[in-house]
Write an enzyme that holds these catalytic residues in place. Structure first.
Site, PDB file in Angstrom:
ATOM      1  N   ILE A 152       0.827  -1.206   0.000  1.00 17.93           N
ATOM      2  CA  ILE A 152       0.000   0.000   0.000  1.00 17.93           C
ATOM      3  C   ILE A 152       0.863   1.259   0.000  1.00 17.93           C
ATOM      4  O   ILE A 152       1.941   1.296   0.608  1.00 17.93           O
ATOM      5  CB  ILE A 152      -0.958  -0.007   1.216  1.00 17.93           C
ATOM      6  CG1 ILE A 152      -2.064   1.028   1.030  1.00 17.93           C
ATOM      7  CG2 ILE A 152      -0.191   0.204   2.520  1.00 17.93           C
ATOM      8  CD1 ILE A 152      -3.235   0.867   1.987  1.00 17.93           C
ATOM      9  N   THR A 153       0.387   2.283  -0.710  1.00 15.85           N
ATOM     10  CA  THR A 153       1.056   3.562  -0.649  1.00 15.85           C
ATOM     11  C   THR A 153       0.028   4.684  -0.797  1.00 15.85           C
ATOM     12  O   THR A 153      -1.142   4.439  -1.089  1.00 15.85           O
ATOM     13  CB  THR A 153       2.167   3.681  -1.709  1.00 15.85           C
ATOM     14  OG1 THR A 153       3.010   4.790  -1.386  1.00 15.85           O
ATOM     15  CG2 THR A 153       1.600   3.876  -3.108  1.00 15.85           C
ATOM     16  N   HIS A 168      -0.773   8.561  -2.573  1.00 14.68           N
ATOM     17  CA  HIS A 168      -0.428   9.602  -3.540  1.00 14.68           C
ATOM     18  C   HIS A 168      -1.289  10.799  -3.236  1.00 14.68           C
ATOM     19  O   HIS A 168      -2.469  10.635  -2.865  1.00 14.68           O
ATOM     20  CB  HIS A 168      -0.720   9.156  -4.973  1.00 14.68           C
ATOM     21  CG  HIS A 168       0.036   7.939  -5.396  1.00 14.68           C
ATOM     22  ND1 HIS A 168       1.406   7.841  -5.298  1.00 14.68           N
ATOM     23  CD2 HIS A 168      -0.391   6.774  -5.932  1.00 14.68           C
ATOM     24  CE1 HIS A 168       1.785   6.664  -5.742  1.00 14.68           C
ATOM     25  NE2 HIS A 168       0.723   5.985  -6.139  1.00 14.68           N
ATOM     26  N   GLY A 181       6.612   1.187  -7.622  1.00 11.45           N
ATOM     27  CA  GLY A 181       5.776  -0.004  -7.824  1.00 11.45           C
ATOM     28  C   GLY A 181       5.462  -0.110  -9.306  1.00 11.45           C
ATOM     29  O   GLY A 181       4.944   0.823  -9.898  1.00 11.45           O
ATOM     30  N   GLY A 230       4.892   3.194 -11.761  1.00  9.82           N
ATOM     31  CA  GLY A 230       6.198   3.855 -11.741  1.00  9.82           C
ATOM     32  C   GLY A 230       6.618   4.236 -10.346  1.00  9.82           C
ATOM     33  O   GLY A 230       6.699   3.376  -9.479  1.00  9.82           O
ATOM     34  N   CYS A 287       4.064   0.822   2.095  1.00  6.11           N
ATOM     35  CA  CYS A 287       4.734  -0.285   1.420  1.00  6.11           C
ATOM     36  C   CYS A 287       4.889  -1.498   2.341  1.00  6.11           C
ATOM     37  O   CYS A 287       5.706  -2.371   2.073  1.00  6.11           O
ATOM     38  CB  CYS A 287       6.096   0.131   0.867  1.00  6.11           C
ATOM     39  SG  CYS A 287       6.008   1.648  -0.098  1.00  6.11           S
TER      40      CYS A 287
END
Lengths: 152, 244
Positions: free
Chosen positions: B87-88, B90, B151, B162, B180
């Site tokens: 997981i991230t 943005h 990723g 990217g 992450c």
């Protein structure tokens, strides 16, 4: 005298087999795709996975997704997603057919693919629906040359 | 070897708009590889900034629907993607770069590609005087703080997704996840490291230049200039035809 004439012939045939060599080479044939998958076909069943070249290019695998027994696959269809170094890469079926067995060891030990890609790290066994499809694939010598050329 | 890299700045877009733009470019590359078209796919960097969104990678079962609900309630979107990594986040203030490349033009290795992205970001950080590095965990780090998450997805060596470089995002969004999936490590940004405000606009040129150098690009072309040039040429052809 007979042994001396047989030995080089056997050695030549053995070189065409998947390593390690054995007389299994008389009954099975290995085919390779340009996406670095292999299919070792024996008695209508293709044992499929990715080649040593492929696992080197991917890096250490942390996850492998597998289909289920009974799934129907077309040649070139995505059969697995492999993950390494935060990259998810697709693996494609080298031949069409029905999945008869998956390598469940990869679920808990995806690194097996890196350690033994063309032996214990196989992905799926497929009951081949059309052996004529292998005509479009490479055999070992051609594949080795293809993989070496991609390095440059 | 002549390598052309297109750069297209999408600006502030939704996550879905970013995905659509990538899919279109990916399709062009895949169609070219399959021999369905003679039109060559363009190796392109998509640059953008997203509204607040949490995304998961292919191993999405780690984040069940309760987790999704919890994060949506914070006011963010939530997407399950097919990239690698966990997981991230943005959001505004973070430069997101999606290189949609045919690695056949470079080197057909995902491991190499990810390493090249890491090196490019490290170069870009260097232009700001920030000493960044890699670690056993993919991404770019300053000490034990992650400054850039990576990723990727690869299909027949055509890349999508990217990396995301923190310029001046609101870092509190990261507190609600284990970024992450890496416990015990922090996150940082260009602004936090330098103690002054670094905006996305300040980072674009260093990032694009670094990628161009790292990937040994012969020519960087602005996508939007190409499109307007093509339209101008079409317009002139039409007007000269109609005048005859």
């Amino acid at each position: 005298m007979f042994a001396r004439s047989v030995a080089p012939v056997a050695a030549g045939m053995a070189r065409q087999c998947m390593r390690p060599c054995s007389f299994r080479g008389f009954a099975s044939t290995s085919f390779f795709t340009d996406q670095h998958e292999y299919a070792v076909i024996k008695d209508g069943i293709a044992t499929c996975g990715i080649t040593n070249h492929a696992q080197e290019q991917l890096g250490d695998l942390v996850y492998v997704s597998l289909p289920e027994a009974g799934d129907e696959l077309g040649q070139g269809e995505s059969v697995s997603v492999l993950e390494s170094v935060k990259a998810a890469t697709e693996m494609y079926a080298p031949v069409s057919g029905t999945v008869v067995e998956v390598n469940s060891a990869l679920e808990s030990d995806p690194g097996l693919v890196n350690r033994s890609p063309e032996e214990e790290g196989w992905f799926v066994k497929i009951k081949v629906s059309d052996e004529a499809e292998t005509q479009g694939l490479m055999q070992r010598e051609a594949y080795d040359a293809f993989a070496a050329a991609e390095e440059h | 070897m002549q390598r052309v890299l297109y750069v297209r700045n999408l600006g502030r877009v939704t996550y879905t708009e970013g995905l659509r733009a990538q899919e279109k470019l990916q399709r062009q590359h895949l169609d070219e590889l399959a021999g369905k078209t003679s039109e060559p796919g363009r190796d392109t960097l998509l640059l953008c900034e997203h509204h607040p969104v949490y995304t998961t990678g292919y191993r999405t079962s780690n984040y069940p629907s309760q987790e999704e609900e919890r994060l949506r309630k914070l006011g963010a979107e939530f997407y399950r993607t097919n990239r690698g990594g966990l997981i991230t986040y943005h959001g505004p203030g973070q430069l997101v770069v999606y290189p949609v490349l045919n690695l056949g033009h470079f080197r057909k290795s995902m491991k190499w590609y990810v390493c090249q992205l890491e090196k490019s970001v490290i170069r870009a950080c260097q232009t700001f005087g920030i000493h960044a590095q890699t670690s056993p965990d993919t991404g770019v780090w300053v000490g034990d703080r992650k400054i850039c998450a990576i990723g990727i997805h690869g299909s027949r060596f055509v890349t999508t997704h990217g990396f995301a470089l923190n310029c001046n995002p609101d870092m509190t969004w990261f507190r609600h996840i284990v970024p992450c999936g890496i416990m015990g490590k922090g996150v940082t940004s260009l602004s936090m490291e330098l103690g002054r405000n670094i905006k996305i606009q300040d980072a674009i040129s260093p990032v694009v230049s670094s990628l161009a150098e790292q990937f040994e690009i012969s020519e960087v072309r602005n996508w939007d200039e190409e499109v307007s040039t093509e339209r101008t040429v079409e317009g002139q052809e039409k007007s000269s035809t109609s005048s005859q």
